[in-house]
Design a protein around this motif. Structure first.
Motif, PDB file in Angstrom:
ATOM      1  N   LEU A 205      14.170  83.185  94.087  1.00  0.00           N
ATOM      2  CA  LEU A 205      14.154  84.204  93.040  1.00  0.00           C
ATOM      3  C   LEU A 205      14.148  83.503  91.689  1.00  0.00           C
ATOM      4  O   LEU A 205      15.034  82.714  91.393  1.00  0.00           O
ATOM      5  CB  LEU A 205      15.394  85.101  93.154  1.00  0.00           C
ATOM      6  CG  LEU A 205      15.552  86.166  92.067  1.00  0.00           C
ATOM      7  CD1 LEU A 205      14.534  87.288  92.257  1.00  0.00           C
ATOM      8  CD2 LEU A 205      16.977  86.726  92.062  1.00  0.00           C
TER       9      LEU A 205
ATOM     10  N   ARG B 184      14.864  94.823  94.062  1.00  0.00           N
ATOM     11  CA  ARG B 184      15.897  94.329  93.153  1.00  0.00           C
ATOM     12  C   ARG B 184      15.330  93.294  92.188  1.00  0.00           C
ATOM     13  O   ARG B 184      15.708  93.250  91.014  1.00  0.00           O
ATOM     14  CB  ARG B 184      17.058  93.735  93.945  1.00  0.00           C
ATOM     15  CG  ARG B 184      17.922  94.759  94.670  1.00  0.00           C
ATOM     16  CD  ARG B 184      19.141  94.092  95.306  1.00  0.00           C
ATOM     17  NE  ARG B 184      19.958  95.031  96.037  1.00  0.00           N
ATOM     18  CZ  ARG B 184      20.907  95.777  95.486  1.00  0.00           C
ATOM     19  NH1 ARG B 184      21.138  95.681  94.182  1.00  0.00           N
ATOM     20  NH2 ARG B 184      21.632  96.619  96.212  1.00  0.00           N
ATOM     21  N   ALA B 185      14.424  92.451  92.678  1.00  0.00           N
ATOM     22  CA  ALA B 185      13.784  91.471  91.787  1.00  0.00           C
ATOM     23  C   ALA B 185      13.015  92.172  90.678  1.00  0.00           C
ATOM     24  O   ALA B 185      13.022  91.727  89.523  1.00  0.00           O
ATOM     25  CB  ALA B 185      12.860  90.563  92.596  1.00  0.00           C
TER      26      ALA B 185
ATOM     27  N   HIS C  30      22.656  92.139  91.222  1.00  0.00           N
ATOM     28  CA  HIS C  30      21.360  92.136  91.909  1.00  0.00           C
ATOM     29  C   HIS C  30      21.081  90.774  92.543  1.00  0.00           C
ATOM     30  O   HIS C  30      20.609  90.697  93.682  1.00  0.00           O
ATOM     31  CB  HIS C  30      20.243  92.503  90.923  1.00  0.00           C
ATOM     32  CG  HIS C  30      20.217  93.951  90.552  1.00  0.00           C
ATOM     33  ND1 HIS C  30      20.208  94.960  91.489  1.00  0.00           N
ATOM     34  CD2 HIS C  30      20.203  94.563  89.336  1.00  0.00           C
ATOM     35  CE1 HIS C  30      20.183  96.134  90.864  1.00  0.00           C
ATOM     36  NE2 HIS C  30      20.186  95.917  89.570  1.00  0.00           N
TER      37      HIS C  30
ATOM     38  N   LEU D 161       9.984  87.057  93.150  1.00  0.00           N
ATOM     39  CA  LEU D 161      10.574  86.697  94.433  1.00  0.00           C
ATOM     40  C   LEU D 161       9.485  86.158  95.357  1.00  0.00           C
ATOM     41  O   LEU D 161       8.443  86.788  95.524  1.00  0.00           O
ATOM     42  CB  LEU D 161      11.234  87.927  95.071  1.00  0.00           C
ATOM     43  CG  LEU D 161      11.928  87.695  96.419  1.00  0.00           C
ATOM     44  CD1 LEU D 161      13.247  86.962  96.197  1.00  0.00           C
ATOM     45  CD2 LEU D 161      12.171  89.023  97.132  1.00  0.00           C
TER      46      LEU D 161
ATOM     47  N   MET E  69      14.740  93.546  98.729  1.00  0.00           N
ATOM     48  CA  MET E  69      14.991  92.368  97.894  1.00  0.00           C
ATOM     49  C   MET E  69      13.991  92.304  96.749  1.00  0.00           C
ATOM     50  O   MET E  69      14.347  92.019  95.604  1.00  0.00           O
ATOM     51  CB  MET E  69      14.903  91.099  98.760  1.00  0.00           C
ATOM     52  CG  MET E  69      16.017  90.993  99.795  1.00  0.00           C
ATOM     53  SD  MET E  69      15.645  89.783 101.089  1.00  0.00           S
ATOM     54  CE  MET E  69      15.646  88.271 100.141  1.00  0.00           C
ATOM     55  N   HIS E  70      12.731  92.592  97.073  1.00  0.00           N
ATOM     56  CA  HIS E  70      11.706  92.559  96.028  1.00  0.00           C
ATOM     57  C   HIS E  70      11.934  93.673  95.012  1.00  0.00           C
ATOM     58  O   HIS E  70      11.683  93.498  93.820  1.00  0.00           O
ATOM     59  CB  HIS E  70      10.322  92.701  96.649  1.00  0.00           C
ATOM     60  CG  HIS E  70       9.221  92.367  95.690  1.00  0.00           C
ATOM     61  ND1 HIS E  70       8.815  91.080  95.435  1.00  0.00           N
ATOM     62  CD2 HIS E  70       8.469  93.158  94.890  1.00  0.00           C
ATOM     63  CE1 HIS E  70       7.848  91.094  94.536  1.00  0.00           C
ATOM     64  NE2 HIS E  70       7.623  92.349  94.189  1.00  0.00           N
TER      65      HIS E  70
ATOM     66  N   ARG F 190      23.205  90.403  95.648  1.00  0.00           N
ATOM     67  CA  ARG F 190      22.716  91.199  96.771  1.00  0.00           C
ATOM     68  C   ARG F 190      21.473  90.577  97.401  1.00  0.00           C
ATOM     69  O   ARG F 190      21.294  90.624  98.621  1.00  0.00           O
ATOM     70  CB  ARG F 190      22.408  92.625  96.312  1.00  0.00           C
ATOM     71  CG  ARG F 190      23.625  93.433  95.909  1.00  0.00           C
ATOM     72  CD  ARG F 190      24.631  93.511  97.035  1.00  0.00           C
ATOM     73  NE  ARG F 190      25.768  94.364  96.674  1.00  0.00           N
ATOM     74  CZ  ARG F 190      26.905  94.378  97.320  1.00  0.00           C
ATOM     75  NH1 ARG F 190      27.105  93.583  98.362  1.00  0.00           N
ATOM     76  NH2 ARG F 190      27.886  95.176  96.958  1.00  0.00           N
ATOM     77  N   ILE F 191      20.604  90.005  96.590  1.00  0.00           N
ATOM     78  CA  ILE F 191      19.406  89.356  97.133  1.00  0.00           C
ATOM     79  C   ILE F 191      19.799  88.153  97.977  1.00  0.00           C
ATOM     80  O   ILE F 191      19.298  87.956  99.093  1.00  0.00           O
ATOM     81  CB  ILE F 191      18.455  88.947  95.985  1.00  0.00           C
ATOM     82  CG1 ILE F 191      17.826  90.200  95.356  1.00  0.00           C
ATOM     83  CG2 ILE F 191      17.357  88.008  96.491  1.00  0.00           C
ATOM     84  CD1 ILE F 191      17.030  89.929  94.108  1.00  0.00           C
TER      85      ILE F 191
ATOM     86  N   GLU G  97      21.428  89.387 101.193  1.00  0.00           N
ATOM     87  CA  GLU G  97      20.435  89.885 102.151  1.00  0.00           C
ATOM     88  C   GLU G  97      19.701  88.730 102.826  1.00  0.00           C
ATOM     89  O   GLU G  97      19.465  88.753 104.034  1.00  0.00           O
ATOM     90  CB  GLU G  97      19.435  90.790 101.427  1.00  0.00           C
ATOM     91  CG  GLU G  97      18.359  91.386 102.323  1.00  0.00           C
ATOM     92  CD  GLU G  97      18.902  92.453 103.262  1.00  0.00           C
ATOM     93  OE1 GLU G  97      18.240  92.714 104.286  1.00  0.00           O
ATOM     94  OE2 GLU G  97      19.964  93.017 102.977  1.00  0.00           O
ATOM     95  N   ALA G  98      19.361  87.686 102.040  1.00  0.00           N
ATOM     96  CA  ALA G  98      18.668  86.534 102.614  1.00  0.00           C
ATOM     97  C   ALA G  98      19.555  85.811 103.630  1.00  0.00           C
ATOM     98  O   ALA G  98      19.099  85.413 104.709  1.00  0.00           O
ATOM     99  CB  ALA G  98      18.239  85.582 101.502  1.00  0.00           C
TER     100      ALA G  98
END
Length: 361
Positions: free
Chosen positions: A332, A310-311, A238, A318, A307-308, A241-242, A245-246
């Motif tokens: 994060l 996944r957080a 996770h 996040l 993203m949020h 991936r965040i 994505e960023a």
């Protein structure tokens, strides 16, 4: 954690009181002492139930009811008054309520597990459809072009045309090798499974620099190595991936010359931060917007909402800070001792996943 520790201490105290009541029953047959100890144990177990997690709460409430039932039974023997028998209703009611709440909690937990499984299967199916489209629209078409080029050159029976066709085919195949490598990395980077989060992020930065000519660098805090083992494989996936994505958002939309990925830790959290010196966001997202259900952005992705999401699965926080021409930073923060998510937050995440499935279909 302080609440959980207090619950464990209170539960231990209740157990000792109940064992003391049993010891007095075996050794001294002191009804008054046994009654007082059982009553105290019942009250203490009830307090422990209030301090503990929901999974243990109803069991502690049942033990409290049994302790109180023992205390009432002993009280009936002590005072020898039939009217006191009605007090049995109190612990029996407590036991019944605890059993009903436990059954309801079990049903809710099973329902959440089913929703999680369904959301996971739906996500996997969406990913399969996505990779099928990628392979069909890109890889198969270029391989078809290679076949046509070679077939045309062979039919012409001209050495010069054949040599040019072979060169063109080699270029197309080289492009597809690069494309497939990117697809495989996006699907599941090998470094993440084989070496862990830090090497995977280093590979991501190297790939970003090599592919887009951007100065991408990973910076790791001095104490990160002592705490990164607290992140399990799924949590590492996770986090990766965040960060991915960023970085992707920065490359696609901000035109940066520099991207920095940081890994760090303190007494309470593990954190990762992605900063860039790009164009920033004209309208930075407010916290409410970030927390809203996932929905497609103009670029076709799920963006910040995903993203949020996944957080939330990490029980993490996040934050996104951005301003026009001042770049963007995505931070994060994962609690070091807070790995369990509450049912309410889990339901919100599940609903977001199911809503995304509905919108995608």
């Amino acid at each position: 954690m302080p609440r959980a520790r207090a619950g464990a201490v209170v539960e231990t105290a209740g157990t000792l009181l109940l064992l003391a009541a049993l010891a007095f029953e075996v050794a001294y047959h002191s009804l008054r002492t046994e009654c007082a100890l059982s009553l105290a144990a019942g009250v203490v177990f009830l307090a422990a139930a209030a301090l503990n997690t929901e999974a243990r709460r109803f069991w502690l409430a049942i033990i409290s009811g049994i302790s109180l039932l023992i205390a009432v039974t002993l009280l009936v023997h002590i005072v020898d008054n039939p009217l006191v028998n009605s007090l049995h209703l109190v612990p029996l009611t407590l036991i019944s309520c605890a059993a009903a709440l436990g059954h309801r909690s079990a049903l809710r937990r099973h329902g959440l597990e089913r929703e999680w499984s369904q959301a996971r299967r739906d996500g996997e199916e969406r990913e399969r459809r996505r990779w099928a489209r990628e392979l069909h629209d890109d890889t198969l078409q270029e391989l078809g072009a290679v076949q046509i080029v070679l077939a045309s050159a062979t039919a012409g029976n001209r050495p010069g045309a054949m040599e040019a066709a072979i060169g063109q085919a080699r270029g197309l195949i080289s492009n597809q090798i690069t494309s497939l490598r990117h697809l495989i990395t996006e699907l599941r980077p090998a470094a993440l499974d084989q070496l862990g989060l830090r090497p995977a992020l280093e590979a991501l930065c190297r790939s970003t620099s090599a592919t887009f000519g951007i100065d991408a660098e990973l910076r790791v805090g001095a104490h990160w190595g002592r705490f990164d083992a607290e992140l399990g494989p799924e949590a590492q996936a996770h986090v990766y991936r965040i960060v991915q994505e960023a970085v992707t958002n920065a490359v696609k939309h901000a035109n940066p010359t520099r991207i920095r990925v940081e890994l760090g830790s303190d007494d309470h959290t593990l954190f990762t931060k992605v900063t860039d010196d790009g164009s920033g966001m004209t309208h930075p997202p407010a916290a409410a917007a970030i927390c809203s259900p996932p929905r497609e952005t103009a670029s076709g992705g799920m963006g910040l909402a995903a993203m949020h999401e996944r957080a939330d699965l990490l029980n993490a926080h996040l934050t996104v800070h951005s301003a026009p021409q001042e770049g963007t930073s995505v931070t994060l923060r994962i609690p070091r001792h807070g790995k369990d998510t509450r049912d309410g937050r889990a339901r919100d995440v599940i609903r977001g996943l199911l809503r995304r499935r509905t919108e995608a279909d």
